[in-house]
Scaffold this active site. Sequence first.
Site, PDB file in Angstrom:
ATOM      1  N   GLU A   5      -2.571 -68.042  73.004  1.00 28.68           N
ATOM      2  CA  GLU A   5      -2.717 -68.766  74.274  1.00 28.68           C
ATOM      3  C   GLU A   5      -1.838 -70.009  74.322  1.00 28.68           C
ATOM      4  OE1 GLU A   5      -3.932 -67.651  76.921  1.00 28.68           O
ATOM      5  OE2 GLU A   5      -4.964 -65.898  76.108  1.00 28.68           O
ATOM      6  N   ASP A  41      -5.257 -70.704  84.470  1.00 24.26           N
ATOM      7  CA  ASP A  41      -3.855 -71.087  84.264  1.00 24.26           C
ATOM      8  C   ASP A  41      -3.095 -70.892  85.577  1.00 24.26           C
ATOM      9  OD1 ASP A  41      -3.532 -68.360  84.523  1.00 24.26           O
ATOM     10  OD2 ASP A  41      -2.336 -68.110  82.702  1.00 24.26           O
ATOM     11  N   TYR A  75      -8.132 -74.898  80.037  1.00 26.66           N
ATOM     12  CA  TYR A  75      -7.669 -73.507  80.053  1.00 26.66           C
ATOM     13  C   TYR A  75      -7.807 -72.865  78.670  1.00 26.66           C
ATOM     14  CZ  TYR A  75      -4.867 -69.442  79.633  1.00 26.66           C
ATOM     15  OH  TYR A  75      -4.494 -68.169  79.332  1.00 26.66           O
TER      16      TYR A  75
HETATM   17  N1  ADE Z   1      -0.908 -65.534  79.685  1.00 24.48           N
HETATM   18  C1  ADE Z   1      -1.789 -66.415  79.234  1.00 24.48           C
HETATM   19  N2  ADE Z   1      -2.765 -65.813  78.549  1.00 24.48           N
HETATM   20  C2  ADE Z   1      -2.487 -64.496  78.546  1.00 24.48           C
HETATM   21  C3  ADE Z   1      -3.106 -63.352  78.016  1.00 24.48           C
HETATM   22  N3  ADE Z   1      -4.210 -63.455  77.287  1.00 24.48           N
HETATM   23  N4  ADE Z   1      -2.530 -62.168  78.242  1.00 24.48           N
HETATM   24  C4  ADE Z   1      -1.401 -62.092  78.971  1.00 24.48           C
HETATM   25  N5  ADE Z   1      -0.772 -63.125  79.496  1.00 24.48           N
HETATM   26  C5  ADE Z   1      -1.303 -64.329  79.296  1.00 24.48           C
END
Ligand code: ADE
Length: 343
Positions: free
Chosen positions: A34, A135, A117
């Site tokens: 993340e 996000d 987030y």
């Molecule tokens: N962008 C942020 N977190 C994500 C996730 N878990 N899977 C795909 N794109 C992401």
Amino acid sequence: MTDFARKLICWYAENRRDLPWRHTDDPYRIWVSEIMLQQTRVEAVKPYYERFLSALPDVTALAGADDELLNKLWQGLGYYARVRNMKKAAQICVKDYGGRLPGTYKELLTLPGVGAYTAAAIAAFAYGEAHPAVDGNVKRVVSRYLGDATPVEEPAFDRRARDFLYAQIPPDRAAAFDQALIELGATVCGPDREALCGGCPLVDGCAAFRDGKTTCLPVRKEKKERKTEERTVLCVVFNGKTALCKRPGKGLLSGLWEPPTLEGAKSENEVRAYLTARGVRVQAVTSLPPARHIFTHIVWEMKGYKVEALSAGEFDFYGREEYEKRALPSAFKPFFADLLPKR
Ligand code: ADE
């Protein structure tokens, strides 16, 4: 379960991408993914994710990692403060949480670099705690679904989005709900003109679709203009090795390595004078194509020179092996090929 959640989760079950970080409930791995995925595209993250976890498989390894190694593992991802904060957070986890990430959303929020987030994503994906992970992707979906024209950077928008999502998130399916919203924002409800409403499970309730406003939403605040700075980059080669300097410990790209770089756009004569004053005997100077690098708040306009040197002077030179261990910012990518002789 609400109609919104049910449609979303069913859609996700059918349409989810198979991504490496979706095969784990290890909070450390989820955290790493993340943090990497903030500001960086999924495809770009994949190789970094695997490499980082092979080198540093758990919190304790990260807490004790050498900064040079961390920067190298992050080289090319940008926003290096992310990885510096991760190390600080890992050290706190070792000191206060027995070498694991804390087990609740509330405690996760106290770690450096972990905002609402990231805390929500880890808590939902690893522990099943029902917090919406909001996000940029998710803000886009909510802004359109609610037809809310408040700029998404405003706290008022964030509050409204959260209130809405807290009312929708199913207590026992939080992970699927959060992944699904992120996925929808990334693949169907895309930025600008890319909304593919024909494939959207939420189209029936979507205010932007109903009102023909998918291209006007979300609303973003106007960004400040970036400041332009001129730089002169010297690819100085001596004895098959290249001169590198470590950037200061504070500020932009702190602690990373770079070829000798001067402020301003220097002429060939100025470059010769600069190097000579630092004890370098210069054999030849040739100019390289100019390059530009755009950071969040700054643009570098770079003039480049290739310099063949006959002595090292005050500079430290590095051969290929030493060079490859060091993290050089992507800003210098246009000059990488001129830093060392071809293999
Ligand atoms: N962008 C942020 N977190 C994500 C996730 N878990 N899977 C795909 N794109 C992401």
